[in-house]
Motif scaffolding. Structure first.
Motif, PDB file in Angstrom:
ATOM      1  N   ALA A  35     -33.150   9.253   8.425  1.00 49.01           N
ATOM      2  CA  ALA A  35     -33.946  10.471   8.582  1.00 49.01           C
ATOM      3  C   ALA A  35     -34.356  11.086   7.250  1.00 49.01           C
ATOM      4  N   LEU A  36     -33.446  11.129   6.300  1.00 40.80           N
ATOM      5  CA  LEU A  36     -33.722  11.819   5.035  1.00 40.80           C
ATOM      6  C   LEU A  36     -34.369  10.924   3.979  1.00 40.80           C
ATOM      7  N   GLY A  37     -34.140   9.632   4.056  1.00 42.72           N
ATOM      8  CA  GLY A  37     -34.684   8.716   3.057  1.00 42.72           C
ATOM      9  C   GLY A  37     -36.197   8.765   2.944  1.00 42.72           C
ATOM     10  N   PRO A  38     -36.923   8.593   4.046  1.00 43.69           N
ATOM     11  CA  PRO A  38     -38.381   8.677   3.940  1.00 43.69           C
ATOM     12  C   PRO A  38     -38.882  10.051   3.490  1.00 43.69           C
ATOM     13  N   ALA A  39     -38.207  11.106   3.913  1.00 45.20           N
ATOM     14  CA  ALA A  39     -38.622  12.444   3.480  1.00 45.20           C
ATOM     15  C   ALA A  39     -38.426  12.612   1.972  1.00 45.20           C
ATOM     16  N   LEU A  40     -37.333  12.103   1.453  1.00 43.32           N
ATOM     17  CA  LEU A  40     -37.088  12.174   0.019  1.00 43.32           C
ATOM     18  C   LEU A  40     -38.110  11.348  -0.749  1.00 43.32           C
ATOM     19  N   ALA A  41     -38.385  10.154  -0.261  1.00 43.81           N
ATOM     20  CA  ALA A  41     -39.356   9.290  -0.932  1.00 43.81           C
ATOM     21  C   ALA A  41     -40.758   9.895  -0.871  1.00 43.81           C
ATOM     22  N   ASN A  54     -39.011   2.820  -5.021  1.00 42.23           N
ATOM     23  CA  ASN A  54     -38.112   1.745  -5.465  1.00 42.23           C
ATOM     24  C   ASN A  54     -36.958   2.292  -6.288  1.00 42.23           C
ATOM     25  N   VAL A  55     -37.244   3.244  -7.153  1.00 40.77           N
ATOM     26  CA  VAL A  55     -36.189   3.834  -7.980  1.00 40.77           C
ATOM     27  C   VAL A  55     -35.174   4.565  -7.113  1.00 40.77           C
ATOM     28  N   ILE A  56     -35.645   5.314  -6.135  1.00 37.95           N
ATOM     29  CA  ILE A  56     -34.736   6.018  -5.215  1.00 37.95           C
ATOM     30  C   ILE A  56     -33.890   5.020  -4.439  1.00 37.95           C
ATOM     31  N   GLY A  57     -34.520   3.947  -3.954  1.00 43.02           N
ATOM     32  CA  GLY A  57     -33.778   2.929  -3.212  1.00 43.02           C
ATOM     33  C   GLY A  57     -32.706   2.263  -4.049  1.00 43.02           C
ATOM     34  N   VAL A  58     -33.044   1.902  -5.265  1.00 47.51           N
ATOM     35  CA  VAL A  58     -32.074   1.282  -6.167  1.00 47.51           C
ATOM     36  C   VAL A  58     -30.964   2.260  -6.516  1.00 47.51           C
ATOM     37  N   GLY A  59     -31.332   3.513  -6.749  1.00 43.64           N
ATOM     38  CA  GLY A  59     -30.327   4.524  -7.088  1.00 43.64           C
ATOM     39  C   GLY A  59     -29.297   4.711  -5.992  1.00 43.64           C
ATOM     40  N   PHE A  60     -29.764   4.803  -4.748  1.00 39.66           N
ATOM     41  CA  PHE A  60     -28.821   4.984  -3.652  1.00 39.66           C
ATOM     42  C   PHE A  60     -28.036   3.706  -3.352  1.00 39.66           C
ATOM     43  N   ALA A  61     -28.627   2.546  -3.589  1.00 41.07           N
ATOM     44  CA  ALA A  61     -27.879   1.296  -3.416  1.00 41.07           C
ATOM     45  C   ALA A  61     -26.749   1.199  -4.438  1.00 41.07           C
ATOM     46  N   VAL A  62     -27.032   1.592  -5.672  1.00 41.25           N
ATOM     47  CA  VAL A  62     -25.988   1.592  -6.706  1.00 41.25           C
ATOM     48  C   VAL A  62     -24.913   2.618  -6.373  1.00 41.25           C
ATOM     49  N   LEU A  63     -25.312   3.784  -5.902  1.00 45.64           N
ATOM     50  CA  LEU A  63     -24.341   4.801  -5.495  1.00 45.64           C
ATOM     51  C   LEU A  63     -23.448   4.287  -4.365  1.00 45.64           C
ATOM     52  N   ALA A  64     -24.039   3.596  -3.399  1.00 45.25           N
ATOM     53  CA  ALA A  64     -23.252   3.027  -2.307  1.00 45.25           C
ATOM     54  C   ALA A  64     -22.244   2.006  -2.820  1.00 45.25           C
ATOM     55  N   LEU A  65     -22.669   1.171  -3.758  1.00 46.47           N
ATOM     56  CA  LEU A  65     -21.742   0.190  -4.330  1.00 46.47           C
ATOM     57  C   LEU A  65     -20.623   0.857  -5.113  1.00 46.47           C
ATOM     58  N   LEU A  66     -20.963   1.898  -5.868  1.00 50.93           N
ATOM     59  CA  LEU A  66     -19.932   2.602  -6.631  1.00 50.93           C
ATOM     60  C   LEU A  66     -18.900   3.275  -5.726  1.00 50.93           C
ATOM     61  N   LEU A  67     -19.322   3.698  -4.566  1.00 50.75           N
ATOM     62  CA  LEU A  67     -18.390   4.304  -3.620  1.00 50.75           C
ATOM     63  C   LEU A  67     -17.606   3.254  -2.840  1.00 50.75           C
ATOM     64  N   PHE A  68     -18.211   2.112  -2.617  1.00 50.71           N
ATOM     65  CA  PHE A  68     -17.609   1.105  -1.743  1.00 50.71           C
ATOM     66  C   PHE A  68     -16.699   0.129  -2.472  1.00 50.71           C
ATOM     67  N   VAL A  69     -17.013  -0.228  -3.698  1.00 48.17           N
ATOM     68  CA  VAL A  69     -16.228  -1.238  -4.425  1.00 48.17           C
ATOM     69  C   VAL A  69     -14.770  -0.820  -4.604  1.00 48.17           C
ATOM     70  N   PRO A  70     -14.449   0.422  -4.991  1.00 51.54           N
ATOM     71  CA  PRO A  70     -13.031   0.782  -5.107  1.00 51.54           C
ATOM     72  C   PRO A  70     -12.259   0.648  -3.786  1.00 51.54           C
ATOM     73  N   VAL A  71     -12.917   0.986  -2.678  1.00 56.40           N
ATOM     74  CA  VAL A  71     -12.263   0.839  -1.370  1.00 56.40           C
ATOM     75  C   VAL A  71     -12.004  -0.624  -1.083  1.00 56.40           C
ATOM     76  N   THR A  72     -12.971  -1.473  -1.386  1.00 62.26           N
ATOM     77  CA  THR A  72     -12.818  -2.907  -1.157  1.00 62.26           C
ATOM     78  C   THR A  72     -11.699  -3.489  -2.010  1.00 62.26           C
ATOM     79  N   LEU A  73     -11.649  -3.109  -3.268  1.00 64.38           N
ATOM     80  CA  LEU A  73     -10.606  -3.629  -4.155  1.00 64.38           C
ATOM     81  C   LEU A  73      -9.222  -3.160  -3.718  1.00 64.38           C
TER      82      LEU A  73
END
Length: 87
Positions: A35-41, A54-73
């Motif tokens: 819901a919010l992604g297209p509105a932000l873009a 593209n920059v917004i998409g990459v930014g949020f993908a990196v944020l997701a990885l930064l939040l998810f990798v510690p949980v995975t490890l």
């Protein structure tokens, strides 16, 4: 990319979240992103162009990885400890 990522992400969250309190929030955050992604873009589309999307998409993908990798490890380390105790 997201179709390959989501099942793995949900399985790790389900394995780590033994109470089930956070697992039920996954669809909520997915819906919020849909819901919010297209509105932000769209706010940057007119002034900057499609590069901003593209920059917004990459930014949020990196944020997701930064939040998810510690949980995975942490989950992988916990599973290793359980396997070592079992042997």
């Amino acid at each position: 990319f997201w179709n390959l990522w989501i099942p793995y992400q949900m399985s790790v969250v389900a394995a780590v979240d033994t109470t089930g309190r956070f697992s039920v929030l996954i669809p909520l955050f997915q819906a919020a992103g849909i819901a919010l992604g297209p509105a932000l873009a769209a706010t940057y589309l007119e002034s900057v162009g499609y590069v901003a999307v593209n920059v917004i998409g990459v930014g949020f993908a990196v944020l997701a990885l930064l939040l998810f990798v510690p949980v995975t490890l942490r989950h992988r380390t916990a599973q290793s400890d359980i396997l070592l105790e079992a042997t």
